[in-house]
Design a protein around this motif. Sequence first.
Motif, short mmCIF file in Angstrom:
data_model
loop_
_atom_site.label_atom_id
_atom_site.label_comp_id
_atom_site.label_asym_id
_atom_site.label_seq_id
_atom_site.Cartn_x
_atom_site.Cartn_y
_atom_site.Cartn_z
N LEU A 1 0.82 -1.15 -0.08
CA LEU A 1 -0.03 -0.06 0.00
C LEU A 1 0.94 1.34 -0.10
O LEU A 1 2.00 1.23 0.24
N SER A 2 0.36 2.47 -0.39
CA SER A 2 1.10 3.59 -0.67
C SER A 2 1.83 3.91 0.72
O SER A 2 2.73 4.47 0.68
N HIS A 3 1.16 3.74 2.15
CA HIS A 3 1.71 4.12 3.23
C HIS A 3 2.92 3.22 3.58
O HIS A 3 3.60 3.43 4.87
N GLY A 4 3.04 2.13 3.01
CA GLY A 4 4.15 1.30 3.20
C GLY A 4 3.88 -0.13 3.96
O GLY A 4 4.34 -1.07 3.56
N GLY A 5 2.60 -0.31 4.14
CA GLY A 5 2.08 -1.36 4.74
C GLY A 5 1.83 -2.55 3.49
O GLY A 5 1.78 -1.88 2.37
N THR A 6 1.37 -3.74 3.96
CA THR A 6 0.92 -4.56 2.95
C THR A 6 -0.57 -5.26 3.25
O THR A 6 -0.88 -4.75 4.54
N SER A 7 -1.18 -5.55 2.47
CA SER A 7 -2.47 -5.99 2.59
C SER A 7 -3.00 -7.35 1.56
O SER A 7 -2.31 -7.51 0.62
N GLU A 8 -3.83 -7.79 2.10
CA GLU A 8 -4.26 -9.12 1.30
C GLU A 8 -5.54 -8.84 0.39
O GLU A 8 -5.93 -9.68 -0.39
N TYR A 9 -5.75 -7.53 0.40
CA TYR A 9 -6.86 -7.19 -0.82
C TYR A 9 -6.29 -5.67 -1.25
O TYR A 9 -5.56 -5.01 -0.53
N TYR A 10 -6.84 -5.16 -2.35
CA TYR A 10 -6.52 -3.98 -2.94
C TYR A 10 -7.56 -3.53 -3.59
O TYR A 10 -8.46 -4.22 -4.22
N VAL A 11 -8.10 -2.24 -3.28
CA VAL A 11 -9.26 -1.70 -4.15
C VAL A 11 -8.64 -0.64 -4.96
O VAL A 11 -7.98 0.28 -4.80
N ASP A 12 -8.83 -0.89 -6.49
CA ASP A 12 -8.00 -0.15 -7.62
C ASP A 12 -8.98 0.93 -7.91
O ASP A 12 -9.94 0.79 -8.52
N LYS A 13 -8.48 1.90 -7.42
CA LYS A 13 -9.40 3.20 -7.52
C LYS A 13 -9.43 3.63 -8.82
O LYS A 13 -10.54 4.31 -9.38
N TYR A 14 -8.51 3.34 -9.80
CA TYR A 14 -8.42 3.62 -11.06
C TYR A 14 -9.54 2.99 -12.05
O TYR A 14 -10.12 3.36 -12.77
N LEU A 15 -9.54 1.70 -11.72
CA LEU A 15 -10.61 0.89 -12.27
C LEU A 15 -12.10 1.36 -11.80
O LEU A 15 -13.16 1.31 -12.77
N PHE A 16 -12.43 1.62 -10.44
CA PHE A 16 -13.71 2.18 -10.28
C PHE A 16 -13.74 3.61 -10.80
O PHE A 16 -15.01 4.15 -11.08
#
Length: 184
Positions: free
Chosen positions: A26-41
Amino acid sequence: MTDTERDDLVAALRAADAVKFGEFELSHGGTSEYYVDKYLFETSPDCLELIADAFARRVGDTKLAGVALGAVPLVAATSVATGNPYVIVRKAAKEYGTGNRIEGRFEDGEEVVVLEDIATTGQSAIDAVEALREAGAVVDRVLVVVDREEGARENLAEHDIELESLLTASDLLADADADVEPED
Protein backbone atom coordinates in the motif's frame (compact mmCIF):
# COMPACT_ATOMS: atom_id res chain seq x y z
CA MET A 1 -26.83 5.30 2.13
CA THR A 2 -29.48 2.62 2.11
CA ASP A 3 -28.58 -1.06 2.19
CA THR A 4 -29.68 -1.35 -1.43
CA GLU A 5 -27.50 1.59 -2.51
CA ARG A 6 -24.55 0.14 -0.60
CA ASP A 7 -25.10 -3.29 -2.18
CA ASP A 8 -25.36 -1.69 -5.63
CA LEU A 9 -22.08 0.17 -5.13
CA VAL A 10 -20.30 -2.93 -3.84
CA ALA A 11 -21.60 -4.88 -6.85
CA ALA A 12 -20.47 -2.13 -9.22
CA LEU A 13 -16.95 -2.05 -7.75
CA ARG A 14 -16.73 -5.83 -7.99
CA ALA A 15 -18.09 -5.79 -11.57
CA ALA A 16 -15.38 -3.25 -12.45
CA ASP A 17 -12.85 -5.72 -11.00
CA ALA A 18 -11.75 -2.99 -8.58
CA VAL A 19 -11.50 -5.34 -5.58
CA LYS A 20 -8.53 -7.67 -5.90
CA PHE A 21 -7.16 -10.36 -3.61
CA GLY A 22 -3.53 -11.38 -3.17
CA GLU A 23 -0.57 -9.64 -1.54
CA PHE A 24 -0.31 -5.91 -2.19
CA GLU A 25 1.94 -3.12 -0.97
CA LEU A 26 0.00 0.00 0.00
CA SER A 27 1.05 3.62 -0.50
CA HIS A 28 1.76 4.11 3.21
CA GLY A 29 4.23 1.21 3.13
CA GLY A 30 2.10 -1.51 4.67
CA THR A 31 0.85 -4.65 2.96
CA SER A 32 -2.63 -6.04 2.52
CA GLU A 33 -4.34 -9.21 1.36
CA TYR A 34 -6.75 -7.14 -0.72
CA TYR A 35 -6.51 -4.06 -2.89
CA VAL A 36 -9.12 -1.57 -4.04
CA ASP A 37 -8.04 -0.29 -7.46
CA LYS A 38 -9.38 3.25 -7.52
CA TYR A 39 -8.42 3.71 -11.16
CA LEU A 40 -10.69 0.85 -12.20
CA PHE A 41 -13.70 2.17 -10.30
CA GLU A 42 -13.02 5.81 -11.21
CA THR A 43 -12.86 5.00 -14.92
CA SER A 44 -16.06 2.95 -14.87
CA PRO A 45 -19.03 5.15 -15.80
CA ASP A 46 -21.38 2.97 -13.73
CA CYS A 47 -19.24 3.24 -10.60
CA LEU A 48 -18.54 6.92 -11.12
CA GLU A 49 -22.24 7.72 -11.47
CA LEU A 50 -23.17 5.79 -8.32
CA ILE A 51 -20.38 7.47 -6.35
CA ALA A 52 -21.18 10.97 -7.62
CA ASP A 53 -24.87 10.51 -6.81
CA ALA A 54 -24.06 9.25 -3.30
CA PHE A 55 -21.65 12.12 -2.65
CA ALA A 56 -24.15 14.61 -4.09
CA ARG A 57 -26.76 13.57 -1.50
CA ARG A 58 -24.26 14.38 1.27
CA VAL A 59 -22.67 17.69 0.26
CA GLY A 60 -25.59 20.11 -0.01
CA ASP A 61 -24.41 23.33 -1.64
CA THR A 62 -20.92 23.17 -0.13
CA LYS A 63 -17.82 23.92 -2.23
CA LEU A 64 -16.03 20.69 -3.12
CA ALA A 65 -12.34 19.80 -3.09
CA GLY A 66 -10.66 16.78 -4.61
CA VAL A 67 -7.23 15.44 -3.77
CA ALA A 68 -5.07 15.10 -6.89
CA LEU A 69 -4.84 12.77 -8.73
CA GLY A 70 -7.14 10.05 -7.51
CA ALA A 71 -10.13 12.12 -6.40
CA VAL A 72 -10.24 14.42 -9.43
CA PRO A 73 -12.72 12.26 -11.39
CA LEU A 74 -14.84 11.93 -8.24
CA VAL A 75 -14.98 15.65 -7.51
CA ALA A 76 -15.60 16.52 -11.18
CA ALA A 77 -18.49 14.05 -11.46
CA THR A 78 -19.94 15.22 -8.13
CA SER A 79 -19.64 18.83 -9.26
CA VAL A 80 -21.64 18.03 -12.38
CA ALA A 81 -24.25 16.14 -10.32
CA THR A 82 -24.66 19.01 -7.82
CA GLY A 83 -23.74 22.14 -9.75
CA ASN A 84 -21.27 22.90 -6.94
CA PRO A 85 -17.91 24.34 -7.99
CA TYR A 86 -14.75 22.59 -6.87
CA VAL A 87 -11.04 22.99 -6.30
CA ILE A 88 -8.23 20.51 -6.72
CA VAL A 89 -5.62 20.11 -4.01
CA ARG A 90 -2.20 18.98 -5.18
CA LYS A 91 0.14 17.03 -2.92
CA ALA A 92 2.68 19.84 -3.42
CA ALA A 93 2.72 23.19 -5.19
CA LYS A 94 3.72 22.81 -8.81
CA GLU A 95 7.07 24.27 -9.78
CA TYR A 96 5.90 25.90 -13.01
CA GLY A 97 3.13 28.17 -14.23
CA THR A 98 1.29 29.73 -11.29
CA GLY A 99 2.94 27.47 -8.72
CA ASN A 100 -0.42 26.76 -7.07
CA ARG A 101 -1.04 23.94 -4.66
CA ILE A 102 -4.78 24.55 -4.82
CA GLU A 103 -6.31 24.90 -8.29
CA GLY A 104 -9.63 26.71 -8.61
CA ARG A 105 -11.26 29.41 -6.52
CA PHE A 106 -12.82 29.73 -3.11
CA GLU A 107 -13.46 32.61 -0.73
CA ASP A 108 -11.63 33.13 2.53
CA GLY A 109 -13.77 31.51 5.24
CA GLU A 110 -15.78 29.44 2.75
CA GLU A 111 -16.87 25.96 3.83
CA VAL A 112 -15.30 23.19 1.76
CA VAL A 113 -15.81 19.43 1.89
CA VAL A 114 -12.96 17.19 0.70
CA LEU A 115 -13.72 14.18 -1.49
CA GLU A 116 -11.26 11.30 -1.50
CA ASP A 117 -11.12 7.85 -3.06
CA ILE A 118 -9.73 5.47 -0.42
CA ALA A 119 -8.73 6.13 3.18
CA THR A 120 -6.21 3.90 4.90
CA THR A 121 -4.33 6.11 7.37
CA GLY A 122 -6.05 9.27 6.12
CA GLN A 123 -2.78 11.15 5.73
CA SER A 124 -3.40 12.44 2.19
CA ALA A 125 -6.81 13.76 3.27
CA ILE A 126 -5.25 15.40 6.35
CA ASP A 127 -2.60 17.03 4.15
CA ALA A 128 -5.29 18.34 1.77
CA VAL A 129 -7.41 19.68 4.63
CA GLU A 130 -4.40 21.42 6.18
CA ALA A 131 -3.50 23.04 2.83
CA LEU A 132 -7.08 24.26 2.42
CA ARG A 133 -7.23 25.55 5.99
CA GLU A 134 -3.91 27.39 5.54
CA ALA A 135 -5.38 29.01 2.42
CA GLY A 136 -8.41 30.22 4.41
CA ALA A 137 -11.05 27.52 3.83
CA VAL A 138 -13.17 26.05 6.61
CA VAL A 139 -12.91 22.27 6.38
CA ASP A 140 -14.21 19.77 8.91
CA ARG A 141 -15.43 16.90 6.74
CA VAL A 142 -13.92 14.37 4.33
CA LEU A 143 -16.12 12.07 2.24
CA VAL A 144 -14.43 8.93 0.98
CA VAL A 145 -15.56 6.08 -1.26
CA VAL A 146 -13.87 3.33 0.79
CA ASP A 147 -12.63 3.45 4.38
CA ARG A 148 -10.18 0.56 4.76
CA GLU A 149 -10.82 0.76 8.54
CA GLU A 150 -7.12 1.01 9.31
CA GLY A 151 -7.04 4.18 11.40
CA ALA A 152 -8.08 6.95 9.01
CA ARG A 153 -11.21 7.86 10.99
CA GLU A 154 -9.22 8.21 14.22
CA ASN A 155 -6.33 10.08 12.57
CA LEU A 156 -8.70 12.56 10.94
CA ALA A 157 -10.58 13.04 14.22
CA GLU A 158 -7.30 14.12 15.85
CA HIS A 159 -7.35 17.03 13.37
CA ASP A 160 -11.03 17.85 14.01
CA ILE A 161 -12.10 16.27 10.73
CA GLU A 162 -15.08 13.94 10.40
CA LEU A 163 -14.65 11.01 8.02
CA GLU A 164 -17.76 9.80 6.23
CA SER A 165 -17.44 6.79 3.94
CA LEU A 166 -19.76 5.35 1.33
CA LEU A 167 -18.29 1.90 1.95
CA THR A 168 -15.98 0.26 4.43
CA ALA A 169 -13.57 -2.60 3.96
CA SER A 170 -16.09 -4.72 5.86
CA ASP A 171 -18.73 -3.89 3.24
CA LEU A 172 -16.40 -4.83 0.38
CA LEU A 173 -15.08 -8.00 1.98
CA ALA A 174 -18.43 -9.36 3.22
CA ASP A 175 -19.20 -12.53 1.35
CA ALA A 176 -15.89 -12.18 -0.54
CA ASP A 177 -15.08 -15.80 0.24
CA ALA A 178 -18.16 -16.83 -1.71
CA ASP A 179 -16.88 -14.87 -4.74
CA VAL A 180 -13.41 -16.43 -4.74
CA GLU A 181 -12.99 -19.53 -6.85
CA PRO A 182 -11.39 -22.46 -5.00
CA GLU A 183 -7.93 -23.43 -6.22
CA ASP A 184 -7.45 -26.87 -7.79
